[in-house]
Design an enzyme around this catalytic site. Structure first.
Site, short mmCIF file in Angstrom:
data_model
loop_
_atom_site.label_atom_id
_atom_site.label_comp_id
_atom_site.label_asym_id
_atom_site.label_seq_id
_atom_site.Cartn_x
_atom_site.Cartn_y
_atom_site.Cartn_z
N ASP A 12 9.04 35.77 6.57
CA ASP A 12 8.93 34.31 6.48
C ASP A 12 9.71 33.74 5.29
O ASP A 12 9.32 32.73 4.71
CB ASP A 12 7.46 33.86 6.39
CG ASP A 12 6.61 34.49 7.47
OD1 ASP A 12 7.07 34.48 8.62
OD2 ASP A 12 5.52 35.01 7.17
N LYS A 15 14.80 33.26 6.85
CA LYS A 15 15.99 33.93 7.43
C LYS A 15 16.57 33.14 8.59
O LYS A 15 17.78 33.06 8.75
CB LYS A 15 15.62 35.32 7.96
CG LYS A 15 15.24 36.32 6.91
CD LYS A 15 14.90 37.65 7.54
CE LYS A 15 13.66 37.64 8.40
NZ LYS A 15 12.40 37.38 7.70
N GLY A 39 8.78 35.17 13.80
CA GLY A 39 8.90 33.75 14.13
C GLY A 39 9.95 33.14 13.23
O GLY A 39 9.85 33.22 12.01
N HIS A 40 11.00 32.61 13.82
CA HIS A 40 12.05 31.94 13.05
C HIS A 40 12.06 30.47 13.42
O HIS A 40 12.16 30.13 14.60
CB HIS A 40 13.42 32.56 13.35
CG HIS A 40 13.57 33.95 12.82
ND1 HIS A 40 14.61 34.78 13.15
CD2 HIS A 40 12.80 34.64 11.96
CE1 HIS A 40 14.47 35.93 12.52
NE2 HIS A 40 13.37 35.87 11.80
N GLN A 198 10.98 40.21 10.06
CA GLN A 198 9.99 40.45 8.98
C GLN A 198 10.71 40.59 7.63
O GLN A 198 11.67 39.87 7.39
CB GLN A 198 9.14 41.70 9.30
CG GLN A 198 8.15 41.51 10.42
CD GLN A 198 8.73 41.76 11.80
OE1 GLN A 198 9.46 42.70 11.99
NE2 GLN A 198 8.41 40.93 12.77
P1 IMP Z 1 2.35 43.47 13.63
O1 IMP Z 1 3.82 43.43 13.39
O2 IMP Z 1 1.89 42.44 14.60
O3 IMP Z 1 1.88 44.85 13.95
O4 IMP Z 1 1.64 43.07 12.25
C1 IMP Z 1 1.67 43.92 11.09
C2 IMP Z 1 1.74 43.09 9.83
O5 IMP Z 1 3.01 42.48 9.72
C3 IMP Z 1 0.72 41.96 9.77
O6 IMP Z 1 0.32 41.78 8.41
C4 IMP Z 1 1.51 40.75 10.22
O7 IMP Z 1 0.98 39.54 9.72
C5 IMP Z 1 2.86 41.06 9.59
N1 IMP Z 1 3.98 40.43 10.29
C6 IMP Z 1 4.51 40.80 11.48
N2 IMP Z 1 5.56 40.02 11.78
C7 IMP Z 1 5.70 39.16 10.78
C8 IMP Z 1 6.63 38.11 10.51
O8 IMP Z 1 7.57 37.83 11.27
N3 IMP Z 1 6.44 37.43 9.35
C9 IMP Z 1 5.46 37.75 8.47
N4 IMP Z 1 4.58 38.72 8.68
C10 IMP Z 1 4.69 39.41 9.82
#
Ligand code: IMP
Length: 409
Positions: A12, A15, A39-40, A198
């Site tokens: 977040d 990017k 999420g972008h 991420q």
């Molecule tokens: P998962 O990717 O859904 O398995 O989540 C694993 C961890 O990564 C959790 O803490 C999510 O909140 C975090 N996470 C996954 N995708 C994002 C992202 O795009 N931005 C911020 N945190 C993320």
């Protein structure tokens, strides 16, 4: 020329906006990892685009965007996103290609994700999109790649409804499939942007394990999963915010303790719109963690940093940034692997004076107030990494380019 953009914090970092900005000069944009957990957000004219799977370059009519080999893609989520883009006037047909080595996410993975999470004594706080499940199947050699969607031998271990789901989407997916390696080899004279998902601290190897996502969010992922060899990367950019946020659980040494209404934490969340694009969850907020940022620079060979959300600090008379961790009786500047150490780390904070004026109309480095420039220069000194782009607002034009990444040095 190949430019890689990754998040240098816990995701977040902004990017999407930076990829969108730099894509103006690119021919091709490749997203190399993650899935619909990402999420972008991109704001263009009066329209806000929230992208989860589709690379940010899609908003330019002349760009080809590719979903890379390291991605995990749920077909129904992908086509819902593409339909939404179409309803906003974006013609995507023929411009969105998918690596045939990418893995597919089946709808039941979401349920498995939620079940695993509910059994954890210390939940990770996953997005519930089945991402970790897809990567686990990939690692256990039980995943389904796009290349294999029509191969009965590869589908033999699937349930009937899984097969039916894949059969439903196959006619739409197959025409978009491409051999990413040979495609990029053929287009090696194009300017290609490799977009990570991420952030480095959520990477399965370099992140705060086990409180990480399951994909490669590090720069090395661009080579392994983006379809090029490591020597073909010309430049690596790391995007970070003027402060730090995190969604989900896990250690966060600079997190503000007070999150009550009227606190600095809630001010930053409101001013910076710090709510998850995918889940809507309020993001945890804290000061900039330079120990973590320096680590991200080192482990990813970041050539240049990109600073975003600097304008969120416009009204603050003063603020701080973390320049070390006190763990037990030691002060360290190296980012520890141990979750326990990170949880116990007390940030050593350095105070900065605020600039107390809006900076969103600044167009150049010289336009920025002195106090803002001093903050930027301190970060450069601490991380030993130049900051080449500064974002001062969510719109495309609110971007200060000190040095374009498309110029070879
Ligand atoms: P998962 O990717 O859904 O398995 O989540 C694993 C961890 O990564 C959790 O803490 C999510 O909140 C975090 N996470 C996954 N995708 C994002 C992202 O795009 N931005 C911020 N945190 C993320």
């Amino acid at each position: 020329m190949n430019v890689v953009i990754i998040g240098a914090q816990w995701g977040d970092e902004g990017k999407g906006k930076i990829v969108d900005y730099l894509a103006q000069d690119a021919g091709i944009v490749v997203r190399f990892s993650g899935g619909a957990n990402a999420g972008h957000t991109i704001v263009l004219s009066d329209t806000t685009y929230a992208l989860h799977l589709v690379p940010s370059g899609i908003l330019y009519a002349d760009k080809t965007v590719l979903l890379g080999s390291g991605m995990v893609i749920e077909p129904s989520a992908l086509f819902a996103e593409l339909e939404d883009l179409k309803s906003k006037g974006i013609q995507w047909e023929g411009r969105v290609l998918i690596s045939d080595r990418a893995h597919l996410v089946l709808p039941r993975y979401r349920q498995v994700d939620r079940e695993l999470e509910s059994k954890r004594k210390k939940p990770i706080g996953t997005t519930g999109r089945g991402i970790g499940v897809a990567y686990a199947f990939k690692a256990s050699r039980d995943g389904i790649r796009l290349a294999d969607i029509g191969d009965e031998d590869c589908l033999q271990n699937l349930e009937k409804e899984d097969k039916a789901y894949l059969a439903e989407w196959r006619p739409r997916l197959e025409p978009m499939a491409v051999d990413l390696v040979s495609y990029l080899h053929q287009h090696q004279n194009s300017w290609t942007l490799f977009e990570g998902a991420q952030g480095a601290l959520l990477d399965i190897d370099t992140g705060t394990y086990p409180f990480v996502s399951s994909g490669m969010s590090c720069a090395a992922g661009a080579a392994a999963q983006g379809g090029i060899g490591p020597r073909k990367i010309d430049r690596i950019l790391g995007v970070f915010k003027a402060y730090t946020t995190r969604v989900g659980n896990g250690p966060f040494p600079t997190e503000f303790k007070d999150d009550s209404p009227g606190s600095l934490s809630s001010y930053i969340r409101t001013t910076g719109h710090e709510y998850g694009t995918t889940t809507g969850r309020p993001r945890r907020c804290g000061y900039l963690d330079l120990v973590a940022l320096r680590y991200a620079c080192i482990v990813n060979s970041i050539d240049r940093l990109v600073l975003t959300h600097l304008d969120v600090y416009d009204e603050l008379p003063e603020f701080e940034a973390c320049v070390g961790y006190r763990i037990g009786d030691k002060v360290v500047q190296d980012f520890p692997a141990s979750v326990k150490d990170l949880e116990q780390a007390v940030p050593v904070l350095k105070k900065f004076e605020g600039w107390k004026q809006p900076i969103d109309s600044c167009q150049s480095w010289e336009d920025l107030p002195l106090k803002a420039r001093e903050y930027v220069e301190f970060i450069e000194d601490y991380t030993q990494t130049p900051i080449s782009i500064i974002s001062v607002g969510s719109e495309r034009k609110k971007t200060i380019i000190k040095e374009s990444p498309w110029i070879r040095s």
